[in-house]
Design a protein around this motif. Structure first.
Motif, PDB file in Angstrom:
ATOM      1  N   GLY A 117    -101.394  11.113 -63.283  1.00  0.00           N
ATOM      2  CA  GLY A 117    -100.840  10.767 -64.586  1.00  0.00           C
ATOM      3  C   GLY A 117     -99.459  10.188 -64.358  1.00  0.00           C
ATOM      4  N   ARG A 118     -98.611  10.246 -65.378  1.00  0.00           N
ATOM      5  CA  ARG A 118     -97.250   9.738 -65.212  1.00  0.00           C
ATOM      6  C   ARG A 118     -96.461  10.649 -64.282  1.00  0.00           C
ATOM      7  NH1 ARG A 118     -94.192   8.739 -70.510  1.00  0.00           N
ATOM      8  NH2 ARG A 118     -94.945  10.816 -71.058  1.00  0.00           N
ATOM      9  N   TRP A 123    -104.257  14.280 -62.723  1.00  0.00           N
ATOM     10  CA  TRP A 123    -105.244  14.100 -63.790  1.00  0.00           C
ATOM     11  C   TRP A 123    -106.566  14.670 -63.284  1.00  0.00           C
ATOM     12  CZ3 TRP A 123    -104.857  13.032 -68.771  1.00  0.00           C
ATOM     13  CH2 TRP A 123    -106.033  12.789 -69.482  1.00  0.00           C
ATOM     14  N   LEU A 124    -107.056  15.715 -63.943  1.00  0.00           N
ATOM     15  CA  LEU A 124    -108.282  16.368 -63.480  1.00  0.00           C
ATOM     16  C   LEU A 124    -109.484  15.460 -63.720  1.00  0.00           C
ATOM     17  CD1 LEU A 124    -107.573  19.982 -64.727  1.00  0.00           C
ATOM     18  CD2 LEU A 124    -107.435  19.102 -62.395  1.00  0.00           C
ATOM     19  N   LYS A 172    -100.962   8.761 -78.941  1.00  0.00           N
ATOM     20  CA  LYS A 172     -99.716   9.517 -78.809  1.00  0.00           C
ATOM     21  C   LYS A 172     -98.842   8.769 -77.817  1.00  0.00           C
ATOM     22  CE  LYS A 172     -97.234  13.221 -77.207  1.00  0.00           C
ATOM     23  NZ  LYS A 172     -96.781  13.455 -75.850  1.00  0.00           N
ATOM     24  N   ASN A 175     -98.873   6.912 -73.849  1.00  0.00           N
ATOM     25  CA  ASN A 175    -100.037   6.636 -73.010  1.00  0.00           C
ATOM     26  C   ASN A 175    -101.225   7.568 -73.198  1.00  0.00           C
ATOM     27  OD1 ASN A 175     -98.699   8.860 -71.885  1.00  0.00           O
ATOM     28  ND2 ASN A 175     -99.541   8.442 -69.862  1.00  0.00           N
ATOM     29  N   ASP A 176    -101.244   8.303 -74.305  1.00  0.00           N
ATOM     30  CA  ASP A 176    -102.343   9.266 -74.466  1.00  0.00           C
ATOM     31  C   ASP A 176    -103.169   9.003 -75.710  1.00  0.00           C
ATOM     32  OD1 ASP A 176    -101.594  10.662 -72.208  1.00  0.00           O
ATOM     33  OD2 ASP A 176    -100.277  12.031 -73.323  1.00  0.00           O
ATOM     34  N   LYS A 183    -105.452  16.395 -75.808  1.00  0.00           N
ATOM     35  CA  LYS A 183    -105.532  15.112 -75.105  1.00  0.00           C
ATOM     36  C   LYS A 183    -106.964  14.822 -74.665  1.00  0.00           C
ATOM     37  CE  LYS A 183    -102.181  14.522 -72.088  1.00  0.00           C
ATOM     38  NZ  LYS A 183    -101.452  14.337 -70.794  1.00  0.00           N
ATOM     39  N   ASN A 208    -111.872  11.929 -70.955  1.00  0.00           N
ATOM     40  CA  ASN A 208    -112.734  13.119 -70.893  1.00  0.00           C
ATOM     41  C   ASN A 208    -113.958  12.879 -71.765  1.00  0.00           C
ATOM     42  OD1 ASN A 208    -110.762  14.407 -69.363  1.00  0.00           O
ATOM     43  ND2 ASN A 208    -109.742  15.209 -71.188  1.00  0.00           N
ATOM     44  N   ILE A 218    -105.070  23.700 -68.674  1.00  0.00           N
ATOM     45  CA  ILE A 218    -105.077  22.666 -69.724  1.00  0.00           C
ATOM     46  C   ILE A 218    -106.083  22.992 -70.847  1.00  0.00           C
ATOM     47  CG2 ILE A 218    -104.201  20.758 -68.314  1.00  0.00           C
ATOM     48  CD1 ILE A 218    -107.141  19.778 -68.120  1.00  0.00           C
ATOM     49  N   ALA A 222    -106.450  20.135 -73.793  1.00  0.00           N
ATOM     50  CA  ALA A 222    -107.384  19.039 -73.464  1.00  0.00           C
ATOM     51  C   ALA A 222    -108.653  19.143 -74.296  1.00  0.00           C
ATOM     52  CB  ALA A 222    -107.739  19.098 -71.980  1.00  0.00           C
ATOM     53  N   ASP A 315     -90.897  12.556 -72.339  1.00  0.00           N
ATOM     54  CA  ASP A 315     -91.976  13.355 -72.903  1.00  0.00           C
ATOM     55  C   ASP A 315     -91.648  13.651 -74.354  1.00  0.00           C
ATOM     56  OD1 ASP A 315     -93.457  13.452 -70.609  1.00  0.00           O
ATOM     57  OD2 ASP A 315     -92.437  15.227 -69.841  1.00  0.00           O
TER      58      ASP A 315
END
Ligand code: ATP
Length: 324
Positions: A117-118, A123-124, A172, A175-176, A183, A208, A218, A222, A315
């Motif tokens: 991610g950022r 990132w799973l 959001k 980038n989300d 997310k 996802n 998460i 998530a 953030d």
């Protein structure tokens, strides 16, 4: 490319004889048989019967180039570079871009072992449950507009998700994709080039899709397409739709006036008008009200004293009632 797969996809759900496949793609019967075997190894359900031939028993949910090509004719998403597993699709895409891969090249994998991610956050990316894709772009835009590319990709993704029935797909900043306060997808853009001469941008997407649960760290933040809609949709079909939307939105970035892009973003802006908490540097934060984007793609935040601040990177979280 596995030409046998393209033929089976076109014929689905009907069988095609080995002879017909061999004739259509100019291969020997043995070569066809080998292609069938390699597809079965990837998990595709293919039946072979002596009198009728080969038949796909179910529509495959993989991101293979042939399946992407079935859905996608446009410029973005050609060619497709697929691997069952990659460390990070963005890393591979950057390598390919440095070697000269064309605008529109797509790197996809069924899982990532080091998805990012950022700021190097992870990132799973569990096998076949999400979409892990990175697009190589060589757009005719100045480097300062790269952040707008992340925003444009967000708009494209939100539109694609909505077209498949996910009504509440919100953006959001920066980038989300969120549903409620969870997310569902993240975007990571990385570029190479000088200030006034961009070489390439890699736009990575992690979406996802089929997860029914997430690891504890998460689980509260998530969500997946399946969790939100109860639908298990074909990943290649959704990704193709997102690429088609991006192809529509991308030219907006090349214009002097990018107001139409901002208007598209605003329709999905999750933060607009919300009380937000901005963390810009470690350990410091401030509170304000999100006002949308400025012309560079930064987030405008109104402070309690009536002044305005621009968030270029940082953030941002929504300040829920009861927070101090
Ligand atoms: P924030 O999550 O605070 O908005 P961010 O947008 O910068 O930060 P990214 O860098 O895009 O986040 O994504 C990495 C973060 O997302 C990780 O730190 C983790 O908290 C979370 N995360 C990791 N994998 C997933 C996933 N598959 N689905 C949802 N969230 C994830």
């Amino acid at each position: 490319m596995n030409s046998t797969l393209s033929i089976l996809l076109k014929a689905f759900p009907h069988p095609v004889s080995g002879e017909q496949i061999a004739m259509s793609n100019g291969l020997s019967r043995t070569a066809v048989w080998k292609q069938i075997q390699s597809l079965q190894k990837l998990g595709l359900k293919i039946e072979g019967k002596q009198n009728s031939g080969y038949r796909l028993l179910e529509w495959p949910d993989l991101l293979l180039p042939e399946i992407m090509a079935y859905y996608r004719r446009g410029q973005l998403g050609h060619p497709v570079y697929w691997q069952h597993e990659l460390a990070s699709t963005n890393t591979t895409a950057k390598e390919l871009a440095r070697q000269g891969a064309a605008h529109g090249t797509l790197v996809v994998s069924e899982s990532q072992t080091a998805g990012r991610g950022r700021r190097g956050r992870s990132w799973l990316s569990p096998p076949s449950e999400g979409i892990f894709a990175s697009l190589i772009l060589r757009p005719a835009i100045p480097t300062r507009r790269v952040p707008l590319l992340t925003l444009a990709t967000g708009v494209a993704l939100a539109e694609a998700l909505q077209s498949f029935g996910l009504r509440e797909a919100w953006l959001k900043w920066p980038n989300d994709i969120w549903v409620g306060t969870r997310k569902l997808a993240g975007i990571l853009s990385e570029f190479s080039g000088e200030l006034d001469a961009m070489d390439f941008v890699v736009v990575g997407m992690g979406i996802n899709m089929h997860q029914t649960e997430f690891p504890p760290e998460i689980a509260h933040s998530a969500t997946s397409f399946l969790q939100e809609t109860g639908q298990r949709i074909n990943r290649a079909q959704l990704l193709s739709r997102a690429l088609a939307e991006l192809e529509r939105v991308l030219p907006l970035l090349e214009q002097t006036d990018v107001t139409p892009l901002f208007a598209a973003w605003q329709k999905h802006d999750r933060l607009l008008g919300q009380e937000v908490c901005v963390f810009e540097t470690v350990g410091t934060h401030y509170i304000g009200r999100a006002l949308g984007l400025d012309e560079s793609g930064a987030l405008r935040v109104a402070l309690p004293d009536g002044t305005e601040r621009l968030v270029l990177a940082g953030d941002v979280s929504i300040r829920l009632p009861n927070h101090t």
